[in-house]
Write a protein that holds these residues in place. Structure first.
Motif, mmCIF file in Angstrom:
data_model
loop_
_atom_site.group_PDB
_atom_site.id
_atom_site.type_symbol
_atom_site.label_atom_id
_atom_site.label_comp_id
_atom_site.label_asym_id
_atom_site.label_seq_id
_atom_site.Cartn_x
_atom_site.Cartn_y
_atom_site.Cartn_z
ATOM 1 N N LEU A 1 3.504 0.875 13.742
ATOM 2 C CA LEU A 1 3.393 1.825 12.644
ATOM 3 C C LEU A 1 4.666 2.651 12.467
ATOM 4 O O LEU A 1 5.041 2.979 11.348
ATOM 5 C CB LEU A 1 2.213 2.772 12.888
ATOM 6 N N HIS B 1 4.963 3.981 8.691
ATOM 7 C CA HIS B 1 4.166 3.379 7.625
ATOM 8 C C HIS B 1 2.921 4.249 7.456
ATOM 9 O O HIS B 1 1.867 3.980 8.037
ATOM 10 C CB HIS B 1 3.783 1.936 7.972
ATOM 11 N N TYR C 1 0.845 4.914 4.936
ATOM 12 C CA TYR C 1 -0.363 4.333 4.332
ATOM 13 C C TYR C 1 -1.065 3.402 5.314
ATOM 14 O O TYR C 1 -2.298 3.326 5.344
ATOM 15 C CB TYR C 1 -0.029 3.604 3.033
ATOM 16 N N GLY C 2 -0.288 2.685 6.141
ATOM 17 C CA GLY C 2 -0.892 1.812 7.139
ATOM 18 C C GLY C 2 -1.655 2.611 8.187
ATOM 19 O O GLY C 2 -2.773 2.232 8.577
ATOM 20 N N GLU D 1 13.641 -2.922 3.869
ATOM 21 C CA GLU D 1 12.416 -3.500 4.406
ATOM 22 C C GLU D 1 12.515 -5.012 4.559
ATOM 23 O O GLU D 1 11.524 -5.693 4.783
ATOM 24 C CB GLU D 1 11.232 -3.123 3.517
#
Length: 363
Positions: free
Chosen positions: A83, A144, A146-147, A239
């Motif tokens: 993450l 991340h 949102y993850g 990314e």
């Protein structure tokens, strides 16, 4: 069941606080309306230990980073998924004056933990426009967000600890033993609503400045080093395979959640100043940050209603600050420590008394 805590809001701050309280054995219920364009969900989740053009260490960074590393590492082990991505940040000088500012600043302190190299001319990396050089910042990276939120949300849903709905404050009752919301009772309630706290009658007096931020996703034919985040007026997060996240704008005049052509053009132009080549916009989002006038979080218990608290105001620094501050706040709620004065909402209690006076004068 009587919960120990109700947490209202499950953005970055609310999610980390709820997880922290649960990890200590508290019974926690989260109430949050699912929203795809919340500030937390559109953010790139950047963690940068060096602040802006002033070239200063971020406030309490030596305390915040170890806590952030430990929190995100724990989640990664639990879910078996990466993450948080540790990355170098190449802060590109925009002018010879900015280069000189850094050289003077760096001469007066020990930066070895956070700055691994200073370049007074281009590092000659293909396609990067850096004629004045820059500095390479250590111990940064991105989350991340949102993850992480998706994983924590699913966890809460499976345990029936999340009410996925808008919190209706008209249904809140303050009781002798805590609070009652509809048919739910709890000893304490914490508002983690982000900028929406301006509509909360208990905490509307806090000096939150809703600040809109827009973010782009772009695709190019080039692929910068995936080991490095680039920063020059905006951040550029590679990314892989020529895809980049670019952000963010700061707009306090139009605090809505609409992505605009003006925002896209501003970010595009900033991106061209780092990577001058053709690209295609593949995504464009906007969210609203809860900024504070003194750039310090707003944490603490209401001056009159001891059943209510707020955990808010981290702006663009939530990834860095929230893990440590959630532990610190949990200690304070348990009576184990006093909140540090820099974050305590008591510094704005005069605004509360002015707010109450104004409310009482209304016809």
């Amino acid at each position: 069941m009587i919960y120990d805590f109700i947490v209202v809001g499950h953005g970055l701050a609310g999610a980390i606080l709820a997880e922290t309280l649960r990890s200590r054995g508290n019974k926690v219920l989260v109430i949050d309306e699912p929203k795809e364009n919340s500030a937390s969900r559109v953010a790139a989740g950047l963690l940068n230990p060096v602040a802006g053009k002033r070239f200063a260490k971020s406030w309490l960074v030596d305390t915040f980073i170890p806590a952030a590393d430990a929190f995100y590492d724990t989640l990664e082990v639990r879910y078996g998924k990466q993450l948080y991505f540790h990355k170098l940040i190449y802060k590109i000088f925009s002018s010879i004056e900015e280069q000189n500012t850094w050289m003077a600043k760096s001469a007066g302190g020990n930066w070895s933990e956070y700055i691994s190299a200073t370049y007074t001319q281009s590092i000659n990396q293909p396609d990067v426009d850096d004629p004045f050089g820059g500095i390479m910042i250590e111990r940064g990276g991105f989350l991340h967000v949102y993850g992480m939120l998706d994983l924590l949300t699913e966890d809460l849903l499976q345990q029936n600890l999340l009410m996925p709905e808008r919190f209706d404050i008209s249904q809140l009752q303050l009781t002798e033993g805590g609070v009652k919301y509809k048919d739910i009772e709890a000893k304490h309630l914490v508002f983690c609503e982000g900028y929406q706290v301006i509509n909360n009658p208990y905490f509307a007096w806090l000096p939150i400045q809703p600040t809109k931020g827009e973010v782009l996703e772009v695709q190019t034919e080039q692929n910068l080093s995936p080991e490095c985040i680039y920063n020059k007026a905006v951040y550029v997060v590679p990314e892989g395979e020529g895809r980049f996240i670019i952000g963010a704008t700061y707009d306090w005049r139009n605090p809505d959640e609409e992505a605009t052509p003006q925002g896209a053009e501003e970010l595009s132009e900033r991106f061209r100043q780092i990577l001058p080549q053709a690209f295609k916009i593949t995504g464009h989002w906007a969210g609203i940050r809860p900024a504070v006038r003194d750039r310090r979080p707003l944490v603490g218990t209401h001056p009159e209603y001891m059943q209510l608290s707020v955990f808010n105001g981290m702006g663009s620094k939530g990834v860095l600050m929230a893990p440590y501050l959630s532990e610190h706040f949990a200690d304070a709620l348990a009576g184990q420590t006093e909140l540090m004065p820099e974050i305590h909402i008591s510094r704005y209690f005069s605004l509360y008394y002015d707010y109450i006076k104004h409310q009482n004068q209304q016809p």
